[in-house]
Motif scaffolding. Structure first.
Motif, PDB file in Angstrom:
ATOM      1  N   GLY A 171      27.288   6.996   9.870  1.00 48.84           N
ATOM      2  CA  GLY A 171      26.339   6.478  10.864  1.00 48.84           C
ATOM      3  C   GLY A 171      25.083   5.921  10.218  1.00 48.84           C
ATOM      4  N   LEU A 172      24.592   6.600   9.195  1.00 48.48           N
ATOM      5  CA  LEU A 172      23.408   6.110   8.486  1.00 48.48           C
ATOM      6  C   LEU A 172      23.695   4.798   7.764  1.00 48.48           C
ATOM      7  N   LEU A 173      24.887   4.683   7.188  1.00 51.13           N
ATOM      8  CA  LEU A 173      25.252   3.436   6.504  1.00 51.13           C
ATOM      9  C   LEU A 173      25.411   2.281   7.486  1.00 51.13           C
ATOM     10  N   VAL A 174      26.085   2.546   8.579  1.00 47.11           N
ATOM     11  CA  VAL A 174      26.329   1.488   9.568  1.00 47.11           C
ATOM     12  C   VAL A 174      25.039   1.132  10.308  1.00 47.11           C
ATOM     13  N   GLY A 175      24.253   2.159  10.657  1.00 44.85           N
ATOM     14  CA  GLY A 175      23.018   1.923  11.405  1.00 44.85           C
ATOM     15  C   GLY A 175      21.927   1.259  10.593  1.00 44.85           C
ATOM     16  N   ARG A 176      21.926   1.467   9.296  1.00 44.58           N
ATOM     17  CA  ARG A 176      20.936   0.883   8.384  1.00 44.58           C
ATOM     18  C   ARG A 176      19.509   0.934   8.936  1.00 44.58           C
ATOM     19  N   ASN A 177      19.089   2.126   9.318  1.00 48.13           N
ATOM     20  CA  ASN A 177      17.741   2.373   9.841  1.00 48.13           C
ATOM     21  C   ASN A 177      17.454   1.700  11.176  1.00 48.13           C
ATOM     22  N   ALA A 178      18.460   1.107  11.816  1.00 44.50           N
ATOM     23  CA  ALA A 178      18.264   0.512  13.135  1.00 44.50           C
ATOM     24  C   ALA A 178      18.313   1.569  14.235  1.00 44.50           C
ATOM     25  N   VAL A 179      18.999   2.673  13.965  1.00 42.58           N
ATOM     26  CA  VAL A 179      19.135   3.770  14.923  1.00 42.58           C
ATOM     27  C   VAL A 179      18.376   4.966  14.362  1.00 42.58           C
ATOM     28  N   PRO A 180      17.502   5.582  15.170  1.00 40.85           N
ATOM     29  CA  PRO A 180      16.782   6.758  14.668  1.00 40.85           C
ATOM     30  C   PRO A 180      17.751   7.866  14.221  1.00 40.85           C
ATOM     31  N   TYR A 181      17.428   8.509  13.111  1.00 41.39           N
ATOM     32  CA  TYR A 181      18.357   9.476  12.540  1.00 41.39           C
ATOM     33  C   TYR A 181      18.646  10.647  13.466  1.00 41.39           C
ATOM     34  N   LEU A 182      17.725  11.012  14.347  1.00 45.15           N
ATOM     35  CA  LEU A 182      17.999  12.125  15.259  1.00 45.15           C
ATOM     36  C   LEU A 182      19.077  11.763  16.283  1.00 45.15           C
ATOM     37  N   PHE A 183      19.170  10.498  16.668  1.00 48.92           N
ATOM     38  CA  PHE A 183      20.261  10.059  17.546  1.00 48.92           C
ATOM     39  C   PHE A 183      21.599  10.130  16.802  1.00 48.92           C
ATOM     40  N   LEU A 184      21.576   9.757  15.541  1.00 51.46           N
ATOM     41  CA  LEU A 184      22.798   9.843  14.736  1.00 51.46           C
ATOM     42  C   LEU A 184      23.229  11.294  14.544  1.00 51.46           C
ATOM     43  N   VAL A 185      22.269  12.179  14.385  1.00 50.82           N
ATOM     44  CA  VAL A 185      22.573  13.606  14.263  1.00 50.82           C
ATOM     45  C   VAL A 185      23.256  14.099  15.533  1.00 50.82           C
ATOM     46  N   ALA A 186      22.708  13.757  16.693  1.00 49.15           N
ATOM     47  CA  ALA A 186      23.291  14.199  17.970  1.00 49.15           C
ATOM     48  C   ALA A 186      24.688  13.606  18.175  1.00 49.15           C
ATOM     49  N   LEU A 226      22.673  22.386  16.928  1.00 47.37           N
ATOM     50  CA  LEU A 226      22.165  21.018  17.054  1.00 47.37           C
ATOM     51  C   LEU A 226      20.650  21.074  17.241  1.00 47.37           C
ATOM     52  N   GLY A 227      20.203  22.011  18.067  1.00 47.20           N
ATOM     53  CA  GLY A 227      18.759  22.194  18.259  1.00 47.20           C
ATOM     54  C   GLY A 227      18.050  22.533  16.958  1.00 47.20           C
ATOM     55  N   ALA A 228      18.693  23.359  16.133  1.00 45.36           N
ATOM     56  CA  ALA A 228      18.101  23.701  14.831  1.00 45.36           C
ATOM     57  C   ALA A 228      17.981  22.456  13.961  1.00 45.36           C
ATOM     58  N   SER A 229      18.983  21.587  14.002  1.00 43.08           N
ATOM     59  CA  SER A 229      18.914  20.342  13.222  1.00 43.08           C
ATOM     60  C   SER A 229      17.841  19.420  13.773  1.00 43.08           C
ATOM     61  N   LEU A 230      17.800  19.287  15.092  1.00 41.39           N
ATOM     62  CA  LEU A 230      16.825  18.384  15.695  1.00 41.39           C
ATOM     63  C   LEU A 230      15.393  18.867  15.484  1.00 41.39           C
ATOM     64  N   ALA A 231      15.198  20.169  15.388  1.00 42.18           N
ATOM     65  CA  ALA A 231      13.863  20.705  15.132  1.00 42.18           C
ATOM     66  C   ALA A 231      13.570  20.778  13.634  1.00 42.18           C
TER      67      ALA A 231
END
Length: 144
Positions: free
Chosen positions: A45-60, A101-106
């Protein structure tokens, strides 16, 4: 007819894993698989998104996809004696997953933005801390 059902290799082999290896070992193997799947999906997701998508959305998104992919492994291989239905079990499994997931997001913003850790390193640290606690909660509640 009953004899044919008991000879199905897939079901008996999967059900025998926790008894052969021990449920904790089987759980650790499933947790390692979960971490690899999640980490790969997040990295992709990080490679495809190339900083266009916030990383917390990719995490979720990576978390949701991972839970859908690995639930059958936990259900069939780790907690094969579970008696609750698949959907009810999945909902409980996902509820436990939501806490992590909450632990990652926080935790990720704290480790990445404040401590200056690289995102994938910070996520690896959070992943390493989660299996012992999640085993206890899954065993006692989600797959009791």
């Amino acid at each position: 007819m009953l004899e044919l059902e008991s000879r199905r290799p897939g079901k008996t082999l999967v059900a025998a894993l926790p008894a052969f290896l021990g449920q904790r070992i089987t759980y650790l193997m499933a947790s390692a698989l979960t971490a690899v799947v999640y980490y790969a999906l997040l990295g992709l997701g990080l490679l495809v998104g190339r900083n266009a998508v916030p990383y917390l959305f990719l995490v979720a998104g990576s978390h949701l996809a991972t839970v859908l992919i690995v639930y059958p492994v936990y259900r069939l291989a780790v907690f094969a004696t579970c008696t609750i239905g698949w959907v009810h079990g999945y909902l409980r499994f996902y509820a436990v997953g939501l806490t992590f997931l909450g632990a990652s997001l926080a935790g990720l913003p704290l480790l990445v933005e404040i401590a200056g850790m690289p995102l994938m390193g910070a996520q690896a640290l959070i992943i390493l801390l989660s299996p012992p606690l999640s085993y206890a909660v899954n065993r006692a509640w989600a797959f009791r």
